[in-house]
Write an enzyme that holds these catalytic residues in place. Structure first.
Site, PDB file in Angstrom:
ATOM      1  N   ASP A  13      38.258  42.903  45.112  1.00  0.00           N
ATOM      2  CA  ASP A  13      37.560  44.041  44.946  1.00  0.00           C
ATOM      3  C   ASP A  13      37.812  44.985  46.162  1.00  0.00           C
ATOM      4  OD1 ASP A  13      36.506  42.845  42.763  1.00  0.00           O
ATOM      5  OD2 ASP A  13      34.839  41.939  44.059  1.00  0.00           O
ATOM      6  N   LYS A  16      42.196  47.632  44.336  1.00  0.00           N
ATOM      7  CA  LYS A  16      43.781  47.521  43.951  1.00  0.00           C
ATOM      8  C   LYS A  16      44.219  48.320  43.062  1.00  0.00           C
ATOM      9  CE  LYS A  16      43.629  42.520  45.354  1.00  0.00           C
ATOM     10  NZ  LYS A  16      42.153  42.523  45.070  1.00  0.00           N
ATOM     11  N   GLY A  40      39.684  42.620  38.148  1.00  0.00           N
ATOM     12  CA  GLY A  40      39.204  43.893  37.454  1.00  0.00           C
ATOM     13  C   GLY A  40      39.606  44.814  38.200  1.00  0.00           C
ATOM     14  N   HIS A  41      40.828  45.505  37.834  1.00  0.00           N
ATOM     15  CA  HIS A  41      41.555  46.677  38.623  1.00  0.00           C
ATOM     16  C   HIS A  41      40.934  47.840  37.925  1.00  0.00           C
ATOM     17  CE1 HIS A  41      44.319  43.512  40.387  1.00  0.00           C
ATOM     18  NE2 HIS A  41      43.207  43.342  40.735  1.00  0.00           N
ATOM     19  N   GLN A 225      42.422  39.432  43.319  1.00  0.00           N
ATOM     20  CA  GLN A 225      41.600  38.902  44.311  1.00  0.00           C
ATOM     21  C   GLN A 225      41.936  38.865  45.884  1.00  0.00           C
ATOM     22  OE1 GLN A 225      42.827  36.510  41.842  1.00  0.00           O
ATOM     23  NE2 GLN A 225      41.272  37.506  40.457  1.00  0.00           N
ATOM     24  N   THR A 240      39.115  30.864  44.518  1.00  0.00           N
ATOM     25  CA  THR A 240      39.350  30.923  43.054  1.00  0.00           C
ATOM     26  C   THR A 240      40.587  29.730  43.134  1.00  0.00           C
ATOM     27  OG1 THR A 240      40.353  32.136  41.363  1.00  0.00           O
ATOM     28  CG2 THR A 240      41.442  32.779  43.244  1.00  0.00           C
TER      29      THR A 240
HETATM   30  P1  IMP Z   1      37.202  32.171  39.368  1.00  0.00           P
HETATM   31  O1  IMP Z   1      38.651  32.882  39.979  1.00  0.00           O
HETATM   32  O2  IMP Z   1      36.630  32.826  37.983  1.00  0.00           O
HETATM   33  O3  IMP Z   1      37.122  30.675  39.214  1.00  0.00           O
HETATM   34  O4  IMP Z   1      36.006  32.422  40.422  1.00  0.00           O
HETATM   35  C1  IMP Z   1      36.136  31.605  41.843  1.00  0.00           C
HETATM   36  C2  IMP Z   1      35.544  32.822  42.948  1.00  0.00           C
HETATM   37  O5  IMP Z   1      36.560  33.808  42.851  1.00  0.00           O
HETATM   38  C3  IMP Z   1      34.236  33.349  42.414  1.00  0.00           C
HETATM   39  O6  IMP Z   1      33.536  33.481  43.741  1.00  0.00           O
HETATM   40  C4  IMP Z   1      34.348  34.798  41.973  1.00  0.00           C
HETATM   41  O7  IMP Z   1      33.560  35.611  42.141  1.00  0.00           O
HETATM   42  C5  IMP Z   1      35.703  34.970  42.790  1.00  0.00           C
HETATM   43  N1  IMP Z   1      36.570  35.913  42.090  1.00  0.00           N
HETATM   44  C6  IMP Z   1      37.702  35.593  41.076  1.00  0.00           C
HETATM   45  N2  IMP Z   1      38.104  36.939  40.995  1.00  0.00           N
HETATM   46  C7  IMP Z   1      37.664  37.883  41.679  1.00  0.00           C
HETATM   47  C8  IMP Z   1      38.049  39.086  41.700  1.00  0.00           C
HETATM   48  O8  IMP Z   1      38.762  39.699  41.074  1.00  0.00           O
HETATM   49  N3  IMP Z   1      37.476  39.874  42.770  1.00  0.00           N
HETATM   50  C9  IMP Z   1      36.440  39.226  43.696  1.00  0.00           C
HETATM   51  N4  IMP Z   1      36.089  37.983  43.266  1.00  0.00           N
HETATM   52  C10 IMP Z   1      36.662  37.350  42.557  1.00  0.00           C
END
Ligand code: IMP
Length: 430
Positions: A13, A16, A40-41, A225, A240
């Site tokens: 976040d 990007k 989410g960009h 991420q 992640t």
């Molecule tokens: P997952 O990627 O859905 O498995 O989530 C694992 C962790 O990564 C969680 O804490 C999510 O909130 C975080 N996370 C995954 N994608 C993003 C992103 O694009 N931005 C911020 N946090 C993310």
């Protein structure tokens, strides 16, 4: 010719979408190489806001080639929905400007069900995932029972692989979580629809990227991420399931490692985190609330409120060291305007000792106390309207300079608002 990666240095976040959209101007190709629709960009162009999850953020530049590499996990329904939404808004998206790796793994309905079931059952061990099936899809890739987009071309093969996977998934869903099993025919109906629409986009994406590099084109690699969410180098297990660090460019896009020429680190002017896990500079007070409100810190993917805190240079330094970051792109500086005092954590204190790195032990990381440097704030309006570096308030320049000094990188770009025009570009990127 430059192959340039943009990497999130914090917990994702960092903004990007905007920076990739901006730098895409000078690129021939924009490539996603890891993650999935957990990302989410957000891109703001005039009155229009676009929230992209899978399609690379270069897509608004219609003459550029956008590529989804093999390291990405793809939910076909989300990808198709995103393509349709862009086309409905007049953006050209076709197999001419969007190419998708035939080797990218597919997120199937049981991946999402397992992700949600685990999280809701976890209680204390919750990761706070986005619930998009990302972890379970990467697990299947590693345990060699995943399905790849290219498998859609041969539906008999897809059926036999899906049947094999379902044997195990349905045991888990029904036996462990008490959920209804997923039917093979349900998967096959979806697969037939996806094949119909996605087949024209599929290609040997690695070769496409390699050829662009051989032809001395400018290729921009769009990370998703951030480094602290990296499964190897982040705050495990609150991470992640992929590698947001620059090393993943080679693997997930198929670029020979020595062909990556530069890495830009994206740094939000403060820190935010969604999901669980330690966060040393978190502000659980009015200042944290103000940053969340002014910065509109709510997840683009899940809508969850993000935890907010002071800028943590220890975290950014870890990314600089890991990824070989030379230039920083600092975003959302305007959000801090109006705060009387600003702080940057330049080190941590652990058991009376000063350390300059993120400890591997989560227990230790939960105990560290930030060592702050304090800075004078700058007034609202002074920053958002700054057209060039010289017109930034002195206090803002001091703040940026301290960050660069502390992490060992140089300023490349400063974003002072969501619009493309609200960007101060200090270096040539391509
Ligand atoms: P997952 O990627 O859905 O498995 O989530 C694992 C962790 O990564 C969680 O804490 C999510 O909130 C975080 N996370 C995954 N994608 C993003 C992103 O694009 N931005 C911020 N946090 C993310």
């Amino acid at each position: 010719m430059t192959n340039l990666a943009i990497i999130g240095t914090q917990w994702g976040d960092e903004g990007k979408g905007k920076v990739v959209d901006l730098l895409a101007e000078g690129a021939d190709m924009v490539v996603r190489f890891q993650g999935g629709n957990n990302a989410g960009h957000t891109l703001v162009v005039g009155d229009e806001t676009y929230a992209l999850h899978l399609v690379p953020s270069g897509i608004l530049h219609e003459e550029k080639t956008c590529v989804i590499g093999s390291g990405v996990v793809v939910d076909p329904a989300v990808l198709l929905g995103e393509i349709d939404a862009l086309v409905a808004r007049g953006v050209r998206v076709s197999p001419e400007n969007l190419r998708v790796s035939e080797k990218a793994h597919v997120i199937l309905p049981y991946h999402k069900l397992l992700d949600e079931a685990r999280e809701s059952r976890a209680k204390d061990g919750k990761i706070g995932t986005t619930g998009r099936g990302i972890g379970p899809a990467y697990e299947d890739k590693a345990s060699r029972c995943g399905l790849r987009l290219g498998d859609l071309r041969d539906l008999d093969y897809f059926r036999s692989r899906a049947a094999g996977a379902l044997d195990e998934k349905n045991c888990l869903l029904a036996g462990l979580y008490g959920l209804p099993p997923v039917g093979l025919e349900q998967i096959m109906t979806l697969a037939a629809g996806w094949r119909e629409r996605l087949a024209p986009y599929l290609c040997d994406a690695a070769r496409l990227v390699q050829r662009a590099s051989e032809e001395k084109k400018n290729v921009l690699f769009e990370g998703a991420q951030g480094v602290q969410l990296d499964i190897d180098h982040g705050t495990y297990p609150y991470v992640t399931s992929s590698n947001p660090g620059a090393g993943a460019v080679a693997v997930g896009a198929g670029l020979p490692p020595r062909e990556l020429h530069a890495v830009v680190g994206l740094v939000k002017a403060y820190t935010s985190r969604v999901g669980e896990g330690p966060f040393p500079t978190e502000l659980s007070d009015r200042t944290g609330e103000t940053i969340r409100a002014v910065g509109r810190e709510y997840g683009t993917t899940t809508g969850r409120p993000r935890r907010c805190g002071w800028l943590d240079a220890v975290v950014v330094r870890a990314a600089v060291r890991l990824c070989g970051i030379g230039l920083l792109a600092v975003t959302k500086l305007d959000v801090l305007a109006g705060l009387p005092e600003l702080k940057i954590a330049v080190a941590y204190e652990l058991d009376g000792r000063r350390i300059d790195h993120v400890p591997a032990s989560l227990k230790d990381f939960s105990r560290v106390r930030p060592v702050y440097e304090s800075f004078e704030g700058f007034a609202a309006g002074e920053v958002a309207g700054a057209g060039d570096y010289r017109s930034l308030p002195k206090a803002a320049k001091k703040y940026l300079a301290a960050l660069c000094r502390s992490v060992g990188a140089e300023e490349g770009l400063v974003s002072v608002g969501p619009e493309r025009s609200q960007t101060i570009v200090l270096r040539k990127f391509f």
